[in-house]
Design an enzyme around this catalytic site. Structure first.
Site, short mmCIF file in Angstrom:
data_model
loop_
_atom_site.label_atom_id
_atom_site.label_comp_id
_atom_site.label_asym_id
_atom_site.label_seq_id
_atom_site.Cartn_x
_atom_site.Cartn_y
_atom_site.Cartn_z
N GLN A 85 7.74 -2.06 54.87
CA GLN A 85 8.66 -0.95 55.14
C GLN A 85 10.08 -1.25 54.66
O GLN A 85 10.91 -0.34 54.59
CB GLN A 85 8.68 -0.62 56.64
CG GLN A 85 7.37 -0.02 57.13
CD GLN A 85 7.46 0.33 58.60
OE1 GLN A 85 7.23 -0.53 59.45
NE2 GLN A 85 7.81 1.56 58.92
N HIS A 95 0.31 -1.16 58.01
CA HIS A 95 1.35 -1.16 56.97
C HIS A 95 1.15 -2.30 55.97
O HIS A 95 1.44 -2.16 54.78
CB HIS A 95 2.74 -1.31 57.60
CG HIS A 95 3.34 -0.02 58.10
ND1 HIS A 95 3.52 1.08 57.29
CD2 HIS A 95 3.82 0.33 59.31
CE1 HIS A 95 4.09 2.05 58.00
NE2 HIS A 95 4.27 1.63 59.23
N GLY A 143 8.22 -1.27 66.12
CA GLY A 143 7.75 -2.34 65.26
C GLY A 143 8.23 -2.08 63.84
O GLY A 143 8.70 -0.97 63.54
N CYS A 146 6.56 7.07 62.90
CA CYS A 146 6.80 5.91 62.03
C CYS A 146 8.20 6.04 61.44
O CYS A 146 8.59 7.12 61.01
CB CYS A 146 5.74 5.89 60.92
SG CYS A 146 5.95 4.54 59.75
N LEU A 147 8.92 4.92 61.41
CA LEU A 147 10.27 4.95 60.83
C LEU A 147 10.24 5.33 59.35
O LEU A 147 11.23 5.81 58.81
CB LEU A 147 10.95 3.59 60.99
CG LEU A 147 11.27 3.17 62.43
CD1 LEU A 147 11.76 1.73 62.46
CD2 LEU A 147 12.30 4.10 63.05
N HIS A 154 -0.91 -0.13 64.21
CA HIS A 154 -0.01 0.63 63.32
C HIS A 154 0.74 -0.32 62.37
O HIS A 154 0.80 -0.08 61.16
CB HIS A 154 0.97 1.44 64.17
CG HIS A 154 1.98 2.23 63.41
ND1 HIS A 154 2.03 3.60 63.44
CD2 HIS A 154 2.97 1.84 62.56
CE1 HIS A 154 3.01 4.02 62.65
NE2 HIS A 154 3.60 2.98 62.11
N GLU A 155 1.28 -1.41 62.92
CA GLU A 155 2.06 -2.34 62.10
C GLU A 155 1.16 -3.08 61.11
O GLU A 155 1.53 -3.25 59.95
CB GLU A 155 2.84 -3.33 62.96
CG GLU A 155 3.91 -2.70 63.85
CD GLU A 155 4.80 -1.69 63.13
OE1 GLU A 155 5.14 -1.93 61.95
OE2 GLU A 155 5.14 -0.66 63.73
ZN ZN Z 1 5.14 2.71 60.73
#
Ligand code: ZN
Length: 190
Positions: free
Chosen positions: A53, A147, A48, A101-102, A143-144
């Site tokens: 981000q 953010h 995601g 997480c990216l 999680h998304e």
């Molecule tokens: Zn993340």
């Protein structure tokens, strides 16, 4: 277009993203943002990606899981675009899962997630979406959405000793976690 993913420490990740006015959803700016999120998520093999981000403080995120090499144990989720999403917890139960997480390269850590949620919002056409998500997939949506409120999964880690690099995760914890994922998927269907 593939965009730069900002990393932990970048103030953009700590912004509370603003809602997208409904009449702006068809605009080139928002449609391009959605396309860029999808392109960047796929390029980075993410499950995601949230607009914060890529340093855009708007409440837009995308989720997609399809045989993901970063998370080979994750059940598939079809491409989902969410604008102004909200989540309602449907149970007091919690599952403990490893997340990555990216925006936090090379790390995994354990967090608790609600395993039964309702997700509501708008899609890229401005149409209402509403669905129930369960198990591991429910954690991905939480999680998304975190953010968009300036939260990173590392904020939720109760036991910092669970933080590990990808190499140490694979070496020490992945096998056991895969078994836990299998039982979560058995219980919740996803
Ligand atoms: Zn993340």
């Amino acid at each position: 277009m593939i965009r730069e993913i900002v990393e932990i420490g970048n103030p953009a990740l700590r912004q509370i993203a603003k809602s997208v006015p409904e009449d702006e959803i068809p605009s080139k700016r928002i449609q391009k943002l959605v396309d860029d999120l999808i392109d960047t998520m796929r390029y980075a093999n993410g499950a995601g990606l949230a607009a914060t981000q890529i340093a855009v403080p708007l409440r837009v995120c995308v989720v997609e899981v399809k045989g993901n090499p970063r998370y080979p144990y994750k059940p598939d989720i079809p491409l989902t675009v969410l604008i102004n999403p909200i989540i309602t917890f449907l149970t007091d139960k919690r599952i403990t899962v490893y997340e990555g997480c990216l925006s936090v390269p090379n790390l995994r850590g354990q967090v608790e997630r609600c395993p039964e949620i309702k997700v509501e919002g708008l899609d890229r056409n401005g149409e209402s979406v509403s669905f129930v998500s369960k198990g591991i997939s429910a954690g991905t949506f939480q999680h998304e959405l975190d953010h968009l409120d300036g939260l990173i999964y590392t904020d939720l880690i109760k036991d910092p000793s669970t933080l590990c690099t990808l190499k140490e995760f694979a070496r020490n914890y992945e096998m056991k976690f895969k078994e836990e994922v299998i039982s979560i998927v058995e219980e919740y269907g996803s």
